[in-house]
Design a protein around this motif. Structure first.
Motif, PDB file in Angstrom:
ATOM      1  N   GLY A   1     -32.799 -34.880   4.616  1.00 14.15           N
ATOM      2  CA  GLY A   1     -33.567 -35.292   3.448  1.00 14.15           C
ATOM      3  C   GLY A   1     -33.341 -36.748   3.118  1.00 14.15           C
ATOM      4  O   GLY A   1     -33.605 -37.190   2.001  1.00 14.15           O
ATOM      5  N   GLY A   2     -32.830 -37.505   4.128  1.00 11.48           N
ATOM      6  CA  GLY A   2     -32.555 -38.915   3.881  1.00 11.48           C
ATOM      7  C   GLY A   2     -31.296 -39.098   3.052  1.00 11.48           C
ATOM      8  O   GLY A   2     -30.561 -38.147   2.774  1.00 11.48           O
ATOM      9  N   ARG A   3     -31.041 -40.339   2.667  1.00  9.64           N
ATOM     10  CA  ARG A   3     -29.875 -40.625   1.821  1.00  9.64           C
ATOM     11  C   ARG A   3     -30.233 -40.258   0.386  1.00  9.64           C
ATOM     12  O   ARG A   3     -31.241 -40.694  -0.149  1.00  9.64           O
ATOM     13  CB  ARG A   3     -29.521 -42.112   1.914  1.00  9.64           C
ATOM     14  CG  ARG A   3     -28.319 -42.473   1.077  1.00  9.64           C
ATOM     15  CD  ARG A   3     -27.798 -43.867   1.413  1.00  9.64           C
ATOM     16  NE  ARG A   3     -26.676 -44.180   0.532  1.00  9.64           N
ATOM     17  CZ  ARG A   3     -26.799 -44.808  -0.640  1.00  9.64           C
ATOM     18  NH1 ARG A   3     -27.984 -45.216  -1.052  1.00  9.64           N
ATOM     19  NH2 ARG A   3     -25.739 -45.041  -1.391  1.00  9.64           N
ATOM     20  N   LEU A   4     -29.398 -39.436  -0.213  1.00 13.29           N
ATOM     21  CA  LEU A   4     -29.634 -39.011  -1.593  1.00 13.29           C
ATOM     22  C   LEU A   4     -28.845 -39.938  -2.514  1.00 13.29           C
ATOM     23  O   LEU A   4     -27.647 -40.127  -2.335  1.00 13.29           O
ATOM     24  CB  LEU A   4     -29.217 -37.556  -1.786  1.00 13.29           C
ATOM     25  CG  LEU A   4     -29.909 -36.577  -0.824  1.00 13.29           C
ATOM     26  CD1 LEU A   4     -29.446 -35.153  -1.077  1.00 13.29           C
ATOM     27  CD2 LEU A   4     -31.426 -36.657  -0.940  1.00 13.29           C
TER      28      LEU A   4
ATOM     29  N   HIS B   1     -41.159 -30.046   5.828  1.00 16.72           N
ATOM     30  CA  HIS B   1     -40.039 -30.338   6.733  1.00 16.72           C
ATOM     31  C   HIS B   1     -40.191 -29.587   8.053  1.00 16.72           C
ATOM     32  O   HIS B   1     -40.504 -28.388   8.058  1.00 16.72           O
ATOM     33  CB  HIS B   1     -38.745 -29.922   6.037  1.00 16.72           C
ATOM     34  CG  HIS B   1     -37.531 -30.524   6.649  1.00 16.72           C
ATOM     35  ND1 HIS B   1     -37.058 -30.139   7.873  1.00 16.72           N
ATOM     36  CD2 HIS B   1     -36.701 -31.496   6.216  1.00 16.72           C
ATOM     37  CE1 HIS B   1     -35.975 -30.840   8.155  1.00 16.72           C
ATOM     38  NE2 HIS B   1     -35.737 -31.670   7.162  1.00 16.72           N
ATOM     39  N   PRO B   2     -39.962 -30.268   9.186  1.00 16.30           N
ATOM     40  CA  PRO B   2     -40.179 -29.616  10.487  1.00 16.30           C
ATOM     41  C   PRO B   2     -39.270 -28.408  10.731  1.00 16.30           C
ATOM     42  O   PRO B   2     -39.629 -27.518  11.496  1.00 16.30           O
ATOM     43  CB  PRO B   2     -39.886 -30.737  11.503  1.00 16.30           C
ATOM     44  CG  PRO B   2     -39.101 -31.764  10.753  1.00 16.30           C
ATOM     45  CD  PRO B   2     -39.579 -31.687   9.342  1.00 16.30           C
ATOM     46  N   LEU B   3     -38.094 -28.374  10.107  1.00 17.58           N
ATOM     47  CA  LEU B   3     -37.165 -27.265  10.326  1.00 17.58           C
ATOM     48  C   LEU B   3     -37.176 -26.256   9.177  1.00 17.58           C
ATOM     49  O   LEU B   3     -36.309 -25.379   9.113  1.00 17.58           O
ATOM     50  CB  LEU B   3     -35.741 -27.791  10.520  1.00 17.58           C
ATOM     51  CG  LEU B   3     -35.497 -28.648  11.767  1.00 17.58           C
ATOM     52  CD1 LEU B   3     -34.070 -29.143  11.806  1.00 17.58           C
ATOM     53  CD2 LEU B   3     -35.821 -27.861  13.032  1.00 17.58           C
ATOM     54  N   LEU B   4     -38.154 -26.377   8.280  1.00 20.25           N
ATOM     55  CA  LEU B   4     -38.149 -25.509   7.102  1.00 20.25           C
ATOM     56  C   LEU B   4     -38.193 -24.028   7.485  1.00 20.25           C
ATOM     57  O   LEU B   4     -37.436 -23.217   6.935  1.00 20.25           O
ATOM     58  CB  LEU B   4     -39.325 -25.853   6.184  1.00 20.25           C
ATOM     59  CG  LEU B   4     -39.369 -25.064   4.873  1.00 20.25           C
ATOM     60  CD1 LEU B   4     -38.169 -25.385   4.014  1.00 20.25           C
ATOM     61  CD2 LEU B   4     -40.653 -25.357   4.124  1.00 20.25           C
ATOM     62  N   GLU B   5     -39.058 -23.675   8.432  1.00 15.13           N
ATOM     63  CA  GLU B   5     -39.155 -22.263   8.836  1.00 15.13           C
ATOM     64  C   GLU B   5     -37.841 -21.771   9.438  1.00 15.13           C
ATOM     65  O   GLU B   5     -37.449 -20.621   9.235  1.00 15.13           O
ATOM     66  CB  GLU B   5     -40.310 -22.064   9.830  1.00 15.13           C
ATOM     67  CG  GLU B   5     -41.688 -22.242   9.210  1.00 15.13           C
ATOM     68  CD  GLU B   5     -41.942 -21.320   8.016  1.00 15.13           C
ATOM     69  OE1 GLU B   5     -41.491 -20.152   8.053  1.00 15.13           O
ATOM     70  OE2 GLU B   5     -42.572 -21.754   7.037  1.00 15.13           O
ATOM     71  N   ASP B   6     -37.151 -22.656  10.178  1.00 16.73           N
ATOM     72  CA  ASP B   6     -35.833 -22.284  10.715  1.00 16.73           C
ATOM     73  C   ASP B   6     -34.858 -22.013   9.578  1.00 16.73           C
ATOM     74  O   ASP B   6     -34.041 -21.082   9.632  1.00 16.73           O
ATOM     75  CB  ASP B   6     -35.273 -23.409  11.599  1.00 16.73           C
ATOM     76  CG  ASP B   6     -36.083 -23.621  12.871  1.00 16.73           C
ATOM     77  OD1 ASP B   6     -36.959 -22.790  13.160  1.00 16.73           O
ATOM     78  OD2 ASP B   6     -35.835 -24.615  13.562  1.00 16.73           O
TER      79      ASP B   6
ATOM     80  N   ALA C   1     -38.933 -24.970  -1.584  1.00 19.01           N
ATOM     81  CA  ALA C   1     -39.608 -24.231  -0.506  1.00 19.01           C
ATOM     82  C   ALA C   1     -38.683 -23.205   0.139  1.00 19.01           C
ATOM     83  O   ALA C   1     -39.131 -22.113   0.531  1.00 19.01           O
ATOM     84  CB  ALA C   1     -40.140 -25.200   0.546  1.00 19.01           C
ATOM     85  N   LEU C   2     -37.400 -23.518   0.267  1.00 14.94           N
ATOM     86  CA  LEU C   2     -36.453 -22.546   0.829  1.00 14.94           C
ATOM     87  C   LEU C   2     -36.358 -21.315  -0.071  1.00 14.94           C
ATOM     88  O   LEU C   2     -36.394 -20.178   0.400  1.00 14.94           O
ATOM     89  CB  LEU C   2     -35.062 -23.176   0.976  1.00 14.94           C
ATOM     90  CG  LEU C   2     -34.869 -24.169   2.114  1.00 14.94           C
ATOM     91  CD1 LEU C   2     -33.513 -24.843   1.984  1.00 14.94           C
ATOM     92  CD2 LEU C   2     -34.988 -23.488   3.480  1.00 14.94           C
ATOM     93  N   SER C   3     -36.225 -21.549  -1.371  1.00 15.72           N
ATOM     94  CA  SER C   3     -36.137 -20.438  -2.320  1.00 15.72           C
ATOM     95  C   SER C   3     -37.434 -19.625  -2.324  1.00 15.72           C
ATOM     96  O   SER C   3     -37.415 -18.394  -2.275  1.00 15.72           O
ATOM     97  CB  SER C   3     -35.829 -20.990  -3.717  1.00 15.72           C
ATOM     98  OG  SER C   3     -35.898 -19.980  -4.679  1.00 15.72           O
TER      99      SER C   3
END
Length: 197
Positions: free
Chosen positions: A160-163, A2-7, A118-120
Motif C-alpha cells: 500500500g506504499g509508504r504510510l 489491488h492485484p493481490l486482493l483476491e489472494d 475490501a478485505l472485510s
C-alpha cells in the motif's frame, strides 16, 4: 483494485493471516470469527493474551454488528469520523471471541483505506486491525518493515506504499453512561467533544 486482493480474501477465508494497509499503519488481518485464525494471530505477533484486538469493518452497518447495543453518541461519532482513524469501543456481543473484547467492550472502526475495507467486505465480516509488528515493536509504515518482523508466517502481504500517519487511530470507549478517551491518536479529544455537542 489491488492485484493481490483476491489472494488476500482467499487467505482470510482459509484462516490465514494477511498484512494490509490502513489509513494509519500496516495491520495484520485475520478473520475475527475464526478461532484458528485468532490463535495464529497471537502466535505470529507473540502477543500476550488479555490485550483486546481491534477490528476494521467494511462499513458502518458491519461495524455496529459486533455491538450488543449502539449508544446514540456512537452513531454521532461514526457519522462524523467514519471512514477514518477513530476506533469506537462498544458494548460487545456475547458471542465474540474473548481475544476481541476487553473490560469496555469491542473496538472497531471503518477505515478510509479501500484495501482494508475490501478485505472485510470480501469475507463479509470484520477483520483484525492489530499493527503489523511483533508485540512491543514500532508499527510498520512500509510493507518491508512488516515482512521483516513477521516473515513467512503471514500468507499474503498487500502493498500500500509508504504510510505516512504520524499517529495511530484514536480510541474512544462509549456506552449508555457516556464516553471516555482511551487513546489519543489522529483525532483529538476536543474534536470528539465538538462532534458530540
Amino acid at each position: 483494485m489491488h492485484p493481490l486482493l483476491e489472494d488476500g480474501i482467499a487467505a482470510l477465508r482459509a484462516g490465514e493471516l494477511v498484512v494490509y494497509p490502513t489509513e494509519t499503519f500496516y495491520a495484520v488481518g485475520a478473520d475475527a470469527f475464526s478461532p484458528l485464525a485468532m490463535r495464529r494471530l497471537f502466535q505470529v505477533k507473540q502477543r500476550e493474551p488479555g490485550q483486546p484486538v481491534g477490528l476494521i469493518a467494511a462499513d458502518i452497518t458491519m461495524a455496529f454488528s459486533v455491538a450488543r447495543e449502539i449508544p446514540i453518541d456512537a452513531r454521532r461519532l461514526a457519522d462524523a469520523f467514519w471512514p477514518g482513524p477513530l476506533t469506537l469501543v462498544l458494548p460487545a456481543r456475547d458471542d465474540l471471541a474473548e481475544e476481541l473484547t476487553g473490560a469496555d467492550g469491542v473496538g472497531v472502526r471503518v477505515s478510509p483505506n479501500p484495501v482494508a475495507r475490501a478485505l472485510s467486505a470480501g469475507i463479509g465480516r470484520p477483520i483484525t486491525a492489530t499493527s503489523a509488528n511483533l508485540s512491543g515493536k514500532p508499527p510498520a509504515s512500509h510493507l518491508e518493515e512488516a515482512r521483516a518482523g513477521l516473515g513467512e508466517k503471514v500468507k499474503v502481504y498487500l502493498e500500500g506504499g509508504r504510510l505516512t500517519a504520524s499517529a495511530p487511530s484514536s480510541v474512544v470507549s462509549i456506552n449508555a453512561s457516556g464516553w471516555k478517551m482511551m487513546r489519543v491518536g489522529a483525532i483529538s479529544e476536543d474534536q470528539i467533544a465538538a462532534a458530540l455537542k
